[in-house]
Write an enzyme that holds these catalytic residues in place. Structure first.
Site, PDB file in Angstrom:
ATOM      1  N   CYS A  45      -3.825  -6.324   0.866  1.00 20.47           N
ATOM      2  CA  CYS A  45      -2.444  -5.898   0.626  1.00 20.47           C
ATOM      3  C   CYS A  45      -2.377  -4.396   0.849  1.00 20.47           C
ATOM      4  O   CYS A  45      -3.083  -3.880   1.711  1.00 20.47           O
ATOM      5  CB  CYS A  45      -1.970  -6.300  -0.767  1.00 20.47           C
ATOM      6  SG  CYS A  45      -2.866  -5.486  -2.103  1.00 20.47           S
TER       7      CYS A  45
ATOM      8  N   CYS B 176       8.730   3.065  -9.203  1.00 19.70           N
ATOM      9  CA  CYS B 176       9.386   3.310  -7.915  1.00 19.70           C
ATOM     10  C   CYS B 176       8.367   3.268  -6.782  1.00 19.70           C
ATOM     11  O   CYS B 176       8.682   2.850  -5.663  1.00 19.70           O
ATOM     12  CB  CYS B 176      10.085   4.660  -7.920  1.00 19.70           C
ATOM     13  SG  CYS B 176      11.568   4.650  -8.911  1.00 19.70           S
TER      14      CYS B 176
END
Lengths: 146, 486
Positions: B444, B291
């Site tokens: 990133c 998640c």
């Protein structure tokens, strides 16, 4: 005890069709693998809501169908309308050795739990077996792996 | 002397023969001879009073002896005698019982509190007393654990155990409704206990601030009736499953969530499948994002957790149709439920007929997750650059191309000024927009995706590609704390 293909569905369907009466039929296959079922008429005269009876002529018919299908008679199934899928004293009193007895509980016309039972050799009780079917293909399951 | 045909279920007692010769002039004499030769048959043909059992039919040729001279029917050498079963049975009277230990009485306060339960005959005083007697252990006090624990506490489950070792973080609050803004930084178990105790002081809350492990799982599970799996990772999920099976089939009320999709089932009951019947092996590490990586809709764990709590309550009271052998898949975007049928797998390594897993194993290793390597002290200057070093070089006026390989929605949250957005998935078709001779820094969120981008760019001939170590997170921490983190 493994049920192949449509065996489980066929038993459930039969149980739902005859609800609120008990259904019964024969299990055909080989070495613990049920490959076919033979639906049989419930010929009890004691009230089909709570009893079932496979008469001798139907038993013979079941044996004959089993060899036609290239298998053996492995046992019988029946339904318990609005009762749990557990054998009754009456089931025990009338059980044959080595046969598998599959019981499907049918609640409000919907087939639910399914169990399998084997008579102990001394006839004292049933021993519960394990019913197996086939899970979704691992490739599909992998996509679901979360 | 005559031939007696033996039906299938009795053949084990006649050395598998389907026909046996016996001597005698009547059916009674023949059967006496038969049971003398094959004594195992006796118990199944005759009752305690020595009479033929009612469901045993004897035929001489094609006639039932009941219509001939019963057991005194004469039999000649040319006759064939058949034993033919009647198969009979019927429904029993006993019902499923749920929790069966001695049930505690309800106090007057409890009767008031649970009155909406008590007036339903399916629950009634008996069902409520079962809930009070029940002990449920919730693994995790996060997204799934929150609704599970709150509804079970409200419903009057007598003892509620919680296992968690995490601290409340701002990013938890979007879904973990046990915890509130003032709880950030507190151990989750502390805020959970405060909240649950306020909701229902009648419930005994037991907290275990430990990581569930192969060393402590069986002991932790021991006093509990139902285990609720609210974990967010594969090693713990397999651990919970195996420990449920190995604890003598404690039901595992399972749930999992990811982005917009949830799953639920009840595993590891005596007759039902376990998690491993469906998934014998974990997915390769990294294939299924967590998640934290993939995101999750905040209300999703509410839906799935409440399914887990519903199943737990039903199992305790022994009512309804449990989610055993059924695998529920919920799609929040399409608002649809799907159901897969699951069977117990006879070859299952933990709950099958010949299990190979008989004790808890190393689940990190099983899931291919190695313990995190110690943080390298030195930066590999040929392939990596730190946030501080990048900032120094930008300030110095170096020409450095910064390529952000995150997704557009992430780029909207925070970014390094002057960076160009090319999501990782687009790099292979858009890398020609970049100059292979220019110095490029790829970046990133934390450095994993940009590492892949850097490898790709080098493979297509880029000379000077550096990966920003620690990603935008390190940039915000060390260079630009004015920007938000996610």
């Amino acid at each position: 005890m493994t049920m192949t293909g449509g065996v489980e569905a066929a038993i459930r369907r039969h149980g739902a069709e005859t609800y609120p009466h008990e259904c019964c039929g024969a299990l055909v296959g080989q070495s613990g693998r049920v490959t076919d079922v033979v639906a049989l008429p419930n010929t009890t005269e004691e009230g089909p809501r709570r009893r079932f009876l496979v008469r001798p002529s139907d038993y013979r018919e079941a044996e004959r169908r089993a060899s036609e299908l290239g298998g053996e008679l492995l046992g019988f199934y029946h339904s318990h309308p609005d009762h749990p899928a557990r054998p009754s004293q009456y089931d025990l009193d009338h059980a044959w050795p080595t046969f598998a007895y599959i019981i499907v509980s049918v609640v409000n016309g919907q087939a639910s739990d399914m169990t399998v039972w084997f008579l102990k050799d001394d006839r004292s009780t049933f021993e519960e077996g394990r019913l197996h079917g086939e899970n979704p293909h691992p490739d599909t399951a992998q996509a679901l792996h979360r | 002397m005559a031939k007696i045909l033996i039906p299938t279920p009795l053949r084990p007692y006649t050395d598998k023969q389907d026909a046996v010769d016996a001597s005698g002039a009547t059916v009674a004499e023949l059967l006496a001879d038969l049971t003398k030769k094959h004594s195992g048959l006796k118990n199944h043909l005759y009752n305690e009073q020595g009479k033929l059992r009612s469901f045993v039919n004897i035929y001489v040729n094609d006639e039932d002896i009941r219509y001939l001279q019963k057991e005194q029917t004469p039999v000649g050498a040319a006759d064939t005698v058949s034993i033919i079963p009647s198969v009979a049975g019927g429904a029993p009277t006993e019902v499923a019982s749920g929790v069966t230990r001695t049930l505690p009485e309800l106090t007057n306060d409890e009767i008031k509190r649970y009155s909406r339960h008590l007036i339903m005959p399916e629950v009634g005083v008996e069902g409520q007393r079962k809930l009070k007697a029940a002990k449920v252990l919730c693994i995790g006090a996060g997204g799934l654990g929150s609704p599970v624990a709150m509804y079970l506490a409200a419903a009057g489950v007598g003892t509620l155990g919680l296992v968690d070792f995490d601290v409340v973080d701002f990013s938890n609050l979007q879904r973990q409704i046990l915890h509130g803004t003032p709880d950030v930084g507190r151990p989750k178990l502390e805020s959970a206990k405060t909240k649950l105790q306020a909701l229902n002081p009648e419930v005994e809350i037991r907290t275990y601030e430990v990581a569930l492990s192969s060393q402590n799982a069986l002991q932790l599970f021991e006093p509990y009736d139902v285990i609720v799996d609210g974990t967010d990772n594969f090693p713990t999920r397999y651990l919970v499953n195996d420990a449920c099976v190995l604890s003598g089939n404690k039901p595992n009320a399972y749930g999992s969530i990811f982005r917009f999709e949830g799953q639920a089932s009840v595993f590891a009951t005596k007759d039902g499948p376990c998690y491993r019947c469906l998934y014998p092996e974990p997915p390769p590490p990294g294939l299924v994002p967590s998640c934290a990586e993939g995101g999750v809709l905040g209300v999703l764990p509410g839906m799935i957790g409440i399914i887990q709590a519903t199943e737990t309550v039903k199992l305790i009271m022994g009512i309804g149709e449990p989610l055993i052998g059924r695998f529920l898949i919920y799609d929040a975007l399409r608002m649809r439920f799907r159901e897969l049928k699951l069977r117990k797998d006879p070859d299952c390594p933990v709950c099958g007929t010949h299990p190979t897993v008989k004790q808890l194993i190393d689940y990190e290793q099983f899931c291919g997750i190695r313990p995190a390597a110690p943080e390298p002290v030195a930066v590999n200057s040929a392939t990596e650059i730190t946030a501080v070093e990048l900032k120094r070089r930008l300030d110095r006026g170096d020409t450095v191309k910064i390529v952000d390989v995150r997704e557009p929605n992430e780029y909207q949250i925070n970014r390094i000024p002057g960076s160009q957005l090319i999501p990782l998935g687009d790099i292979p078709k858009r890398y020609e927009e970049l100059d292979p001779n220019e110095e490029i820094v790829v970046q990133c969120k934390s450095g994993v995706r940009s590492g892949k981008a850097a490898d790709f760019l080098r493979s297509v001939g880029f000379k000077r590609v550096l990966n920003l170590k620690g990603g935008i997170l390190d940039w915000v921490d060390k260079v630009d704390p004015s920007q938000p983190k996610y």
